[in-house]
Design a protein around this motif. Structure first.
Motif, PDB file in Angstrom:
ATOM      1  N   GLY A  99      34.869  -4.415  22.695  1.00  0.00           N
ATOM      2  CA  GLY A  99      35.785  -3.792  23.631  1.00  0.00           C
ATOM      3  C   GLY A  99      35.374  -2.423  24.119  1.00  0.00           C
ATOM      4  N   GLU A 100      34.156  -1.984  23.791  1.00  0.00           N
ATOM      5  CA  GLU A 100      33.742  -0.637  24.185  1.00  0.00           C
ATOM      6  C   GLU A 100      32.388  -0.612  24.879  1.00  0.00           C
ATOM      7  OE1 GLU A 100      31.981   3.028  21.886  1.00  0.00           O
ATOM      8  OE2 GLU A 100      33.964   2.534  21.118  1.00  0.00           O
ATOM      9  N   GLY A 101      31.433  -1.398  24.362  1.00  0.00           N
ATOM     10  CA  GLY A 101      30.117  -1.460  24.986  1.00  0.00           C
ATOM     11  C   GLY A 101      29.055  -0.583  24.354  1.00  0.00           C
ATOM     12  N   SER A 102      29.431   0.284  23.405  1.00  0.00           N
ATOM     13  CA  SER A 102      28.421   1.106  22.723  1.00  0.00           C
ATOM     14  C   SER A 102      27.538   0.207  21.876  1.00  0.00           C
ATOM     15  CB  SER A 102      29.086   2.153  21.836  1.00  0.00           C
ATOM     16  OG  SER A 102      29.790   3.081  22.610  1.00  0.00           O
ATOM     17  N   LEU A 103      26.286   0.609  21.744  1.00  0.00           N
ATOM     18  CA  LEU A 103      25.298  -0.188  21.027  1.00  0.00           C
ATOM     19  C   LEU A 103      24.737   0.628  19.874  1.00  0.00           C
ATOM     20  CD1 LEU A 103      23.888  -2.997  21.457  1.00  0.00           C
ATOM     21  CD2 LEU A 103      22.070  -1.746  22.615  1.00  0.00           C
ATOM     22  N   SER A 130      25.704   4.885  23.903  1.00  0.00           N
ATOM     23  CA  SER A 130      27.094   5.185  23.616  1.00  0.00           C
ATOM     24  C   SER A 130      27.923   5.269  24.887  1.00  0.00           C
ATOM     25  CB  SER A 130      27.198   6.514  22.852  1.00  0.00           C
ATOM     26  OG  SER A 130      28.539   6.849  22.624  1.00  0.00           O
ATOM     27  N   ALA A 131      29.177   4.837  24.791  1.00  0.00           N
ATOM     28  CA  ALA A 131      30.110   5.000  25.903  1.00  0.00           C
ATOM     29  C   ALA A 131      30.490   6.470  26.062  1.00  0.00           C
ATOM     30  CB  ALA A 131      31.365   4.161  25.655  1.00  0.00           C
ATOM     31  N   ASP A 132      30.295   7.258  25.004  1.00  0.00           N
ATOM     32  CA  ASP A 132      30.561   8.697  25.019  1.00  0.00           C
ATOM     33  C   ASP A 132      29.260   9.412  25.409  1.00  0.00           C
ATOM     34  OD1 ASP A 132      31.091  11.354  24.546  1.00  0.00           O
ATOM     35  OD2 ASP A 132      31.775  11.068  22.482  1.00  0.00           O
ATOM     36  N   ILE A 133      29.234  10.039  26.579  1.00  0.00           N
ATOM     37  CA  ILE A 133      27.984  10.630  27.072  1.00  0.00           C
ATOM     38  C   ILE A 133      27.515  11.820  26.242  1.00  0.00           C
ATOM     39  CG2 ILE A 133      28.280   9.843  29.456  1.00  0.00           C
ATOM     40  CD1 ILE A 133      29.266  12.686  30.130  1.00  0.00           C
ATOM     41  N   SER A 134      28.398  12.398  25.418  1.00  0.00           N
ATOM     42  CA  SER A 134      27.971  13.524  24.593  1.00  0.00           C
ATOM     43  C   SER A 134      27.265  13.077  23.316  1.00  0.00           C
ATOM     44  CB  SER A 134      29.164  14.417  24.240  1.00  0.00           C
ATOM     45  OG  SER A 134      30.075  13.723  23.428  1.00  0.00           O
ATOM     46  N   MET A 135      27.310  11.774  22.989  1.00  0.00           N
ATOM     47  CA  MET A 135      26.618  11.241  21.807  1.00  0.00           C
ATOM     48  C   MET A 135      25.195  10.872  22.197  1.00  0.00           C
ATOM     49  SD  MET A 135      26.986   9.890  18.534  1.00  0.00           S
ATOM     50  CE  MET A 135      28.607   9.253  18.287  1.00  0.00           C
ATOM     51  N   ARG A 158      33.290  15.602  14.532  1.00  0.00           N
ATOM     52  CA  ARG A 158      32.186  16.216  15.258  1.00  0.00           C
ATOM     53  C   ARG A 158      32.198  17.708  15.026  1.00  0.00           C
ATOM     54  NH1 ARG A 158      31.486  12.770  20.696  1.00  0.00           N
ATOM     55  NH2 ARG A 158      29.343  13.266  20.331  1.00  0.00           N
ATOM     56  N   SER A 159      31.029  18.309  15.141  1.00  0.00           N
ATOM     57  CA  SER A 159      30.946  19.763  15.035  1.00  0.00           C
ATOM     58  C   SER A 159      31.631  20.385  16.246  1.00  0.00           C
ATOM     59  CB  SER A 159      29.487  20.207  14.956  1.00  0.00           C
ATOM     60  OG  SER A 159      28.801  19.818  16.129  1.00  0.00           O
ATOM     61  N   ASP A 160      31.981  21.663  16.144  1.00  0.00           N
ATOM     62  CA  ASP A 160      32.681  22.341  17.245  1.00  0.00           C
ATOM     63  C   ASP A 160      31.890  22.311  18.548  1.00  0.00           C
ATOM     64  OD1 ASP A 160      34.789  22.883  15.604  1.00  0.00           O
ATOM     65  OD2 ASP A 160      34.066  24.874  15.036  1.00  0.00           O
ATOM     66  N   ASP A 161      30.562  22.371  18.446  1.00  0.00           N
ATOM     67  CA  ASP A 161      29.740  22.358  19.660  1.00  0.00           C
ATOM     68  C   ASP A 161      29.316  20.942  20.067  1.00  0.00           C
ATOM     69  OD1 ASP A 161      27.991  21.827  17.621  1.00  0.00           O
ATOM     70  OD2 ASP A 161      26.598  23.448  18.096  1.00  0.00           O
ATOM     71  N   HIS A 162      29.840  19.917  19.371  1.00  0.00           N
ATOM     72  CA  HIS A 162      29.572  18.492  19.671  1.00  0.00           C
ATOM     73  C   HIS A 162      28.093  18.125  19.576  1.00  0.00           C
ATOM     74  CE1 HIS A 162      33.603  17.131  20.977  1.00  0.00           C
ATOM     75  NE2 HIS A 162      33.778  18.431  21.199  1.00  0.00           N
ATOM     76  N   THR A 163      27.314  18.838  18.761  1.00  0.00           N
ATOM     77  CA  THR A 163      25.892  18.522  18.651  1.00  0.00           C
ATOM     78  C   THR A 163      25.571  17.575  17.501  1.00  0.00           C
ATOM     79  OG1 THR A 163      25.555  20.542  17.362  1.00  0.00           O
ATOM     80  CG2 THR A 163      25.101  20.660  19.739  1.00  0.00           C
ATOM     81  N   PHE A 164      26.460  17.454  16.506  1.00  0.00           N
ATOM     82  CA  PHE A 164      26.221  16.517  15.415  1.00  0.00           C
ATOM     83  C   PHE A 164      27.549  16.043  14.836  1.00  0.00           C
ATOM     84  CE2 PHE A 164      25.697  20.862  13.858  1.00  0.00           C
ATOM     85  CZ  PHE A 164      26.651  20.921  12.852  1.00  0.00           C
ATOM     86  N   LEU A 165      27.471  14.972  14.044  1.00  0.00           N
ATOM     87  CA  LEU A 165      28.650  14.379  13.410  1.00  0.00           C
ATOM     88  C   LEU A 165      28.790  14.921  11.994  1.00  0.00           C
ATOM     89  CD1 LEU A 165      28.033  10.678  14.521  1.00  0.00           C
ATOM     90  CD2 LEU A 165      29.533  12.350  15.608  1.00  0.00           C
ATOM     91  N   THR A 166      30.030  14.986  11.502  1.00  0.00           N
ATOM     92  CA  THR A 166      30.293  15.520  10.172  1.00  0.00           C
ATOM     93  C   THR A 166      31.302  14.647   9.429  1.00  0.00           C
ATOM     94  OG1 THR A 166      32.091  16.911  11.003  1.00  0.00           O
ATOM     95  CG2 THR A 166      29.897  17.897  10.959  1.00  0.00           C
ATOM     96  N   ARG A 167      31.634  15.047   8.218  1.00  0.00           N
ATOM     97  CA  ARG A 167      32.653  14.428   7.370  1.00  0.00           C
ATOM     98  C   ARG A 167      32.483  12.915   7.214  1.00  0.00           C
ATOM     99  NH1 ARG A 167      37.953  14.971   9.227  1.00  0.00           N
ATOM    100  NH2 ARG A 167      38.560  14.247   7.189  1.00  0.00           N
TER     101      ARG A 167
END
Length: 198
Positions: A61-65, A88-93, A119-128
């Protein structure tokens, strides 16, 4: 009997009885090269022997690969796989971002996973990294994700009324809810997900 109990205590204290390969994953995601072109990822996978869980998976239902591949140097029950963003459907990823890790459990077709949930505050990497159970369908064409474990809620208003309420922090159980999942894109299943009728 006494030396055996001492040995068991020492093993428990050193953490060797409860150690898991998932305990050593980074606290934030990393980015690796070689995932910017889905065609090249398919070609690389086609040249290797793949486990059932390995391949290219599309979020329903999203299309991300994403790609699921073994991490080099892990074998047997301690095999570690990584989930990597391919498209990713999310262009920032960005492509090549590691989304999480998984390893086989004692139950067939089930995997214990740590999937980055923030996500980090600056959206550059994933966390938690959060705890998830990934289940591979019997025909190997679908996987489902189910979060597990406990969350805690901080009730700030109880600071103002300490005698009316006893607990400042309350546990919140994860409910199954709707299960998220993916369908396998590569290697292509022997029975197509969407068969063509003539």
């Amino acid at each position: 009997m006494r030396p055996l109990s001492i040995l068991l205590i020492l093993l428990f204290m050193s953490g060797t009885l409860t150690a898991s390969v998932l305990d050593d994953i980074p606290s934030r995601s990393e980015r690796i090269e070689g995932y910017s072109n889905p065609t090249l990822v398919r070609q690389r996978m086609a040249s290797m022997p793949l486990h059932d869980i390995e391949g290219l998976w599309e979020f329903a239902g999203e299309g991300s690969l994403m790609a699921i591949e073994r991490v080099n140097g892990t074998h047997g029950a301690a095999t570690l796989y990584r989930l990597v963003n391919v498209k990713s459907a999310d262009i920032s990823m960005r492509e090549g971002t590691v989304m999480g890790y998984l390893t086989p459990t004692a139950k067939r077709r089930q995997y214990d996973a740590r999937i980055y949930s923030s996500r980090s505050d600056d959206h550059t990497f994933l966390t938690r990294p959060s705890r998830n159970l990934i289940t591979l369908s019997d025909d190997g064409t679908r996987i489902s994700f189910k979060a597990y474990g406990r969350k805690f809620r901080f009730n700030w208003w109880r600071l103002l009324l300490p005698y009316m309420y006893r607990h400042l922090i309350t546990p919140v159980e994860n409910h199954p809810g709707d299960i998220e999942g993916c369908v396998k894109v590569f290697p292509e299943p022997s029975i197509p997900l969407n068969p063509r009728y003539l």
